[in-house]
Design a protein around this motif. Sequence first.
Motif, PDB file in Angstrom:
ATOM      1  N   GLU A   1       7.100 -11.278   6.133  1.00 35.87           N
ATOM      2  CA  GLU A   1       7.918 -10.073   6.136  1.00 35.87           C
ATOM      3  C   GLU A   1       6.999  -8.865   6.152  1.00 35.87           C
ATOM      4  O   GLU A   1       5.996  -8.827   5.456  1.00 35.87           O
ATOM      5  CB  GLU A   1       8.803 -10.042   4.881  1.00 35.87           C
ATOM      6  N   PHE A   2       7.348  -7.901   6.979  1.00 40.71           N
ATOM      7  CA  PHE A   2       6.635  -6.630   7.025  1.00 40.71           C
ATOM      8  C   PHE A   2       7.671  -5.542   6.842  1.00 40.71           C
ATOM      9  O   PHE A   2       8.708  -5.551   7.503  1.00 40.71           O
ATOM     10  CB  PHE A   2       5.912  -6.451   8.369  1.00 40.71           C
ATOM     11  N   GLY A   3       7.414  -4.618   5.919  1.00 43.45           N
ATOM     12  CA  GLY A   3       8.419  -3.603   5.669  1.00 43.45           C
ATOM     13  C   GLY A   3       7.865  -2.313   5.122  1.00 43.45           C
ATOM     14  O   GLY A   3       6.666  -2.193   4.835  1.00 43.45           O
ATOM     15  N   ALA A   4       8.777  -1.369   4.970  1.00 38.24           N
ATOM     16  CA  ALA A   4       8.441  -0.060   4.410  1.00 38.24           C
ATOM     17  C   ALA A   4       9.585   0.381   3.514  1.00 38.24           C
ATOM     18  O   ALA A   4      10.759   0.116   3.800  1.00 38.24           O
ATOM     19  CB  ALA A   4       8.221   0.961   5.517  1.00 38.24           C
ATOM     20  N   LYS A   5       9.223   1.033   2.420  1.00 36.93           N
ATOM     21  CA  LYS A   5      10.195   1.598   1.491  1.00 36.93           C
ATOM     22  C   LYS A   5       9.792   3.043   1.259  1.00 36.93           C
ATOM     23  O   LYS A   5       8.614   3.342   1.069  1.00 36.93           O
ATOM     24  CB  LYS A   5      10.209   0.821   0.174  1.00 36.93           C
TER      25      LYS A   5
ATOM     26  N   VAL B   1       0.850  -1.185   0.000  1.00 36.18           N
ATOM     27  CA  VAL B   1       0.000   0.000   0.000  1.00 36.18           C
ATOM     28  C   VAL B   1       0.888   1.237   0.000  1.00 36.18           C
ATOM     29  O   VAL B   1       1.833   1.333   0.788  1.00 36.18           O
ATOM     30  CB  VAL B   1      -0.918   0.017   1.242  1.00 36.18           C
ATOM     31  N   ASP B   2       0.595   2.172  -0.887  1.00 36.64           N
ATOM     32  CA  ASP B   2       1.270   3.468  -0.873  1.00 36.64           C
ATOM     33  C   ASP B   2       0.563   4.356   0.137  1.00 36.64           C
ATOM     34  O   ASP B   2      -0.560   4.807  -0.101  1.00 36.64           O
ATOM     35  CB  ASP B   2       1.232   4.117  -2.257  1.00 36.64           C
ATOM     36  N   ILE B   3       1.204   4.591   1.279  1.00 39.17           N
ATOM     37  CA  ILE B   3       0.611   5.458   2.302  1.00 39.17           C
ATOM     38  C   ILE B   3       0.626   6.902   1.821  1.00 39.17           C
ATOM     39  O   ILE B   3      -0.323   7.647   2.028  1.00 39.17           O
ATOM     40  CB  ILE B   3       1.371   5.325   3.630  1.00 39.17           C
ATOM     41  N   THR B   4       1.730   7.289   1.194  1.00 42.96           N
ATOM     42  CA  THR B   4       1.860   8.584   0.535  1.00 42.96           C
ATOM     43  C   THR B   4       2.561   8.289  -0.790  1.00 42.96           C
ATOM     44  O   THR B   4       3.018   7.165  -1.008  1.00 42.96           O
ATOM     45  CB  THR B   4       2.716   9.577   1.364  1.00 42.96           C
ATOM     46  N   PRO B   5       2.677   9.277  -1.667  1.00 43.19           N
ATOM     47  CA  PRO B   5       3.423   9.021  -2.904  1.00 43.19           C
ATOM     48  C   PRO B   5       4.887   8.626  -2.656  1.00 43.19           C
ATOM     49  O   PRO B   5       5.528   8.039  -3.521  1.00 43.19           O
ATOM     50  CB  PRO B   5       3.343  10.352  -3.656  1.00 43.19           C
ATOM     51  N   ASP B   6       5.401   8.922  -1.464  1.00 43.20           N
ATOM     52  CA  ASP B   6       6.806   8.650  -1.158  1.00 43.20           C
ATOM     53  C   ASP B   6       7.034   7.466  -0.225  1.00 43.20           C
ATOM     54  O   ASP B   6       8.183   7.086   0.023  1.00 43.20           O
ATOM     55  CB  ASP B   6       7.459   9.882  -0.520  1.00 43.20           C
ATOM     56  N   VAL B   7       5.968   6.891   0.338  1.00 43.30           N
ATOM     57  CA  VAL B   7       6.113   5.824   1.336  1.00 43.30           C
ATOM     58  C   VAL B   7       5.211   4.660   0.975  1.00 43.30           C
ATOM     59  O   VAL B   7       4.007   4.817   0.778  1.00 43.30           O
ATOM     60  CB  VAL B   7       5.775   6.326   2.756  1.00 43.30           C
ATOM     61  N   ASN B   8       5.825   3.483   0.899  1.00 39.63           N
ATOM     62  CA  ASN B   8       5.118   2.245   0.606  1.00 39.63           C
ATOM     63  C   ASN B   8       5.347   1.281   1.756  1.00 39.63           C
ATOM     64  O   ASN B   8       6.474   1.118   2.222  1.00 39.63           O
ATOM     65  CB  ASN B   8       5.646   1.638  -0.705  1.00 39.63           C
ATOM     66  N   VAL B   9       4.280   0.644   2.228  1.00 43.72           N
ATOM     67  CA  VAL B   9       4.407  -0.417   3.229  1.00 43.72           C
ATOM     68  C   VAL B   9       3.881  -1.705   2.621  1.00 43.72           C
ATOM     69  O   VAL B   9       3.033  -1.689   1.725  1.00 43.72           O
ATOM     70  CB  VAL B   9       3.660  -0.083   4.540  1.00 43.72           C
ATOM     71  N   TYR B  10       4.392  -2.819   3.110  1.00 47.64           N
ATOM     72  CA  TYR B  10       3.985  -4.102   2.543  1.00 47.64           C
ATOM     73  C   TYR B  10       4.045  -5.193   3.600  1.00 47.64           C
ATOM     74  O   TYR B  10       4.748  -5.083   4.606  1.00 47.64           O
ATOM     75  CB  TYR B  10       4.878  -4.478   1.359  1.00 47.64           C
TER      76      TYR B  10
END
Length: 188
Positions: A48-52, A8-17
């Motif tokens: 796995e839980f992560g953020a990019k 999911v893109d929380i914002t245009p700059d942050v993705n969590v999965y």
Amino acid sequence: NPMATLAVDITPDVNVYVKYASGYRAGGASSRSINYRAFGPEDVDSFEFGAKSELFNNRLRLNGALFTMDRTGSQIDFSVTTPQPNGSTRNTIETISAPGVTKISGVELEANYSVTPELKLNAAYTYTFTKIPPTTNPFNGIVQPVFIVFTPRNVISGGIDYDHDLGFAAFRAHIDGNYADATQNFDY
């Protein structure tokens, strides 16, 4: 084996999965065994839980992940070297399926920062915890601790890159450093 990822893109700059994956490695018999003792398959279930993220006009990249996996039937290699009558030695390997569930879990963190278009910094850290149930050594019958090879508990790295255009040529410099805890080279 199945794998599924929900991102999911929380914002245009942050993705969590969050990711689930399963894996399988066939059983068999070691060609280095004297009696070709059979060993069972390995099965793994991992989460796995992560953020990019890419922040500040893509000048800063931060990534992080937590992971855990349960592996059943971990294939462990035991070896023994035996002197032969002709003066040579024979290396024999027996692969054994470890009992119970092997636990592997940890965290990965990574950062890349463009200080200027010419100067870039990077750093990474990984912590990995592993625990295989004690396994019976087929050569001596002793139940003993076993390990996942080449998997240090802590790994840290960092680097600096500098690129400068001189017009007639390019000047490039790179320096990095790495650290890893001691690790096992053999399963036992």
